[in-house]
Scaffold this active site. Structure first.
Site, PDB file in Angstrom:
ATOM      1  N   LYS A  39       6.433   2.843   6.134  1.00 11.02           N
ATOM      2  CA  LYS A  39       7.211   1.606   6.064  1.00 11.02           C
ATOM      3  C   LYS A  39       8.123   1.449   7.266  1.00 11.02           C
ATOM      4  O   LYS A  39       8.418   0.333   7.686  1.00 11.02           O
ATOM      5  CB  LYS A  39       8.032   1.551   4.764  1.00 11.02           C
ATOM      6  CG  LYS A  39       7.166   1.297   3.555  1.00 11.02           C
ATOM      7  CD  LYS A  39       7.905   0.495   2.502  1.00 11.02           C
ATOM      8  CE  LYS A  39       6.945   0.173   1.352  1.00 11.02           C
ATOM      9  NZ  LYS A  39       7.604  -0.391   0.184  1.00 11.02           N
ATOM     10  N   LYS A  76      -5.150   1.859   1.346  1.00  8.43           N
ATOM     11  CA  LYS A  76      -5.011   1.540  -0.078  1.00  8.43           C
ATOM     12  C   LYS A  76      -4.778   0.042  -0.259  1.00  8.43           C
ATOM     13  O   LYS A  76      -4.237  -0.626   0.635  1.00  8.43           O
ATOM     14  CB  LYS A  76      -3.886   2.388  -0.700  1.00  8.43           C
ATOM     15  CG  LYS A  76      -2.543   1.795  -0.599  1.00  8.43           C
ATOM     16  CD  LYS A  76      -1.498   2.470  -1.489  1.00  8.43           C
ATOM     17  CE  LYS A  76      -0.224   1.667  -1.256  1.00  8.43           C
ATOM     18  NZ  LYS A  76       0.963   2.016  -1.871  1.00  8.43           N
ATOM     19  N   LYS A  92       0.036  -5.041  -1.541  1.00  8.11           N
ATOM     20  CA  LYS A  92       0.486  -6.440  -1.535  1.00  8.11           C
ATOM     21  C   LYS A  92       0.605  -6.986  -0.119  1.00  8.11           C
ATOM     22  O   LYS A  92       0.546  -8.194   0.095  1.00  8.11           O
ATOM     23  CB  LYS A  92       1.867  -6.554  -2.204  1.00  8.11           C
ATOM     24  CG  LYS A  92       2.050  -5.612  -3.374  1.00  8.11           C
ATOM     25  CD  LYS A  92       3.480  -5.552  -3.899  1.00  8.11           C
ATOM     26  CE  LYS A  92       3.770  -4.141  -4.436  1.00  8.11           C
ATOM     27  NZ  LYS A  92       4.727  -4.017  -5.491  1.00  8.11           N
TER      28      LYS A  92
HETATM   29  P1  TYM Z   1       4.873   0.267  -6.075  1.00 10.22           P
HETATM   30  O1  TYM Z   1       5.699  -0.887  -6.531  1.00 10.22           O
HETATM   31  O2  TYM Z   1       4.454   0.306  -4.664  1.00 10.22           O
HETATM   32  O3  TYM Z   1       3.554   0.404  -6.928  1.00 10.22           O
HETATM   33  C1  TYM Z   1       3.572   0.331  -8.316  1.00 10.22           C
HETATM   34  C2  TYM Z   1       2.636   1.315  -8.975  1.00 10.22           C
HETATM   35  O4  TYM Z   1       1.294   1.001  -8.697  1.00 10.22           O
HETATM   36  C3  TYM Z   1       0.636   2.096  -8.105  1.00 10.22           C
HETATM   37  N1  TYM Z   1      -0.262   1.564  -7.071  1.00 10.22           N
HETATM   38  C4  TYM Z   1      -1.546   1.899  -6.958  1.00 10.22           C
HETATM   39  N2  TYM Z   1      -2.332   2.721  -7.675  1.00 10.22           N
HETATM   40  C5  TYM Z   1      -3.628   2.846  -7.301  1.00 10.22           C
HETATM   41  N3  TYM Z   1      -4.159   2.187  -6.250  1.00 10.22           N
HETATM   42  C6  TYM Z   1      -3.405   1.347  -5.491  1.00 10.22           C
HETATM   43  N4  TYM Z   1      -3.935   0.690  -4.472  1.00 10.22           N
HETATM   44  C7  TYM Z   1      -2.031   1.176  -5.845  1.00 10.22           C
HETATM   45  N5  TYM Z   1      -1.020   0.425  -5.324  1.00 10.22           N
HETATM   46  C8  TYM Z   1       0.052   0.678  -6.093  1.00 10.22           C
HETATM   47  C9  TYM Z   1       1.742   2.947  -7.490  1.00 10.22           C
HETATM   48  O5  TYM Z   1       1.331   4.282  -7.362  1.00 10.22           O
HETATM   49  C10 TYM Z   1       2.831   2.754  -8.507  1.00 10.22           C
HETATM   50  O6  TYM Z   1       2.641   3.615  -9.602  1.00 10.22           O
HETATM   51  N6  TYM Z   1       8.308   3.839  -5.657  1.00 10.22           N
HETATM   52  C11 TYM Z   1       7.492   3.109  -6.606  1.00 10.22           C
HETATM   53  C12 TYM Z   1       8.300   2.339  -7.632  1.00 10.22           C
HETATM   54  C13 TYM Z   1       9.282   3.158  -8.381  1.00 10.22           C
HETATM   55  C14 TYM Z   1       8.993   4.114  -9.399  1.00 10.22           C
HETATM   56  C15 TYM Z   1      10.248   4.599  -9.840  1.00 10.22           C
HETATM   57  C16 TYM Z   1       7.815   4.582  -9.950  1.00 10.22           C
HETATM   58  C17 TYM Z   1      10.624   3.127  -8.251  1.00 10.22           C
HETATM   59  N7  TYM Z   1      11.217   3.985  -9.121  1.00 10.22           N
HETATM   60  C18 TYM Z   1      10.339   5.589 -10.834  1.00 10.22           C
HETATM   61  C19 TYM Z   1       7.904   5.564 -10.954  1.00 10.22           C
HETATM   62  C20 TYM Z   1       9.157   6.041 -11.376  1.00 10.22           C
HETATM   63  C21 TYM Z   1       6.646   2.115  -5.820  1.00 10.22           C
HETATM   64  O7  TYM Z   1       6.964   1.750  -4.725  1.00 10.22           O
HETATM   65  O8  TYM Z   1       5.600   1.621  -6.493  1.00 10.22           O
END
Ligand code: TYM
Length: 335
Positions: free
Chosen positions: A117, A201, A204
């Protein structure tokens, strides 16, 4: 005794930094829904994480509400699980500060997501982007979560959370439950790849390679028909040499519940001209009820408000218990 009776706890969250994607659904939300009956689940819309990169305020507000509607439409049930918005529960920021004092600069520098990022947003590498995993650790530890259902890309952050918890417990005696990442099998969507570039991957920030939960059927079908494959014709799982086809097979399996062998057999002897639209159709059918229900829920703002208000109160009570304990341990005077 109390421990035997307590259901194991689950915590997870998604950033409202864009529309919910098929990747997030397969990597995370599908498991969130499945875990609701067996576990005590807490699911969050992590808006404080989203502002680690610049957001348009009106869009952020709209997306957070839409995200709640989509959570409900996917099958998350406020009667079973706590659903809330991170910024409504100030204990996250408070514990985040404290845990930052138990996290090494070096540990944060090694986080892959930070490295990526900070390249993408080279003109705005904020302290918040750097300390983001500390806030994520606070999210998880506040609820004493046993399991954290996430996609493969979040494994490193959950590992760091464990390290921070272990360090804190080591200094002050047991305070936090050590959480474990709960990640789907590879063929069930642990890491859904971009349709345009199957080496990255699905995310968004890459609109053409990414399917959103709210995409209408014709848009989904167009994206799958354009999906990058290879110059062979056989539909077979081979991640090294056929990343595009392997990704489409994974998506097909996760959408239909079929195994890889079943999927390969179903398309044996058929070319990509049949295979790609079939994957598109499977995803359209998977997402249709979610899209329709989310659109209906968005018309009932009063209901959405009552869900997130009630969720924040319940979450706040659990979070405060942990925070009180932490304050005592580190030596703050009781209020
Ligand atoms: P974020 O918002 O980027 O993504 C949300 C969730 O979706 C999963 N994910 C995917 N899984 C498989 N293939 C993909 N292409 C894909 N894109 C996204 C991510 O692994 C995630 O589970 N840091 C986290 C948000 C967060 C969080 C937390 C998660 C903040 N606090 C506490 C768990 C516990 C994030 O950026 O996810």
């Amino acid at each position: 005794m109390e421990n035997q009776e307590r259901k194991k706890r689950v915590f997870s969250g998604i950033q409202p930094s864009g529309d919910l994607t098929l990747g997030s659904y397969m990597g995370a939300i599908k498991n969130w829904v499945a875990m609701q009956d067996e576990y005590d689940c807490v699911y969050c819309i992590v808006d404080m994480h989203a502002i680690t990169v610049r957001q348009n305020p009106a869009d952020l507000r709209r997306r957070a509400l839409e995200q709640l509607a989509q959570y409900l439409a996917c099958g998350l049930d406020p009667e079973k699980s706590i659903l809330f918005v991170q910024s409504h529960v100030p204990q996250h920021a408070e514990l985040g500060w404290i845990l930052g004092c138990y996290t090494q600069f070096g540990e944060l520098s090694r986080m892959t997501q930070f490295k990526q990022k900070s390249q993408q947003h080279a003109d705005n590498i904020t302290a918040g982007l750097f300390t983001y995993p500390v806030l994520m650790a606070a999210d998880i530890l506040l609820y004493q979560a046993d399991f954290v259902p996430v996609g493969e890309d979040q494994r490193q952050h959950v590992e760091l959370c464990r390290d921070i918890a272990q360090r804190f417990n080591g200094v002050y005696s047991d305070t936090f439950v050590l959480p474990e990442a709960f990640i789907p099998r590879v063929d069930q969507g642990a890491r859904v790849m971009s349709l345009g570039n199957p080496l990255n991957k699905m995310s968004k920030s890459d609109p053409e390679g990414c399917v959103n939960l709210m995409d209408p059927p014709e848009v989904i079908q167009r994206k799958f028909k354009r999906a990058v494959t290879d110059s062979e014709t056989s539909v077979r799982y081979d991640k090294e040499n056929k990343p595009g086809v392997s990704n489409l097979l994974t998506i097909y399996c996760a959408a239909t519940g079929k195994s890889l062998e079943e999927a390969e057999a179903a398309f044996a002897g058929q070319g990509y001209g049949v295979f790609k639209p079939a994957v598109g159709d499977a995803v359209i059918e998977l997402l249709r009820p979610i899209r329709e229900e989310a659109a209906r829920l968005m018309k009932d703002k009063a209901h959405l408000e009552s869900v997130y208000r009630e969720g924040a109160q319940r979450a706040g009570r659990v979070a405060q218990r942990t925070l009180d304990k932490v304050h005592r341990k580190v030596g703050f005077i009781a209020r």
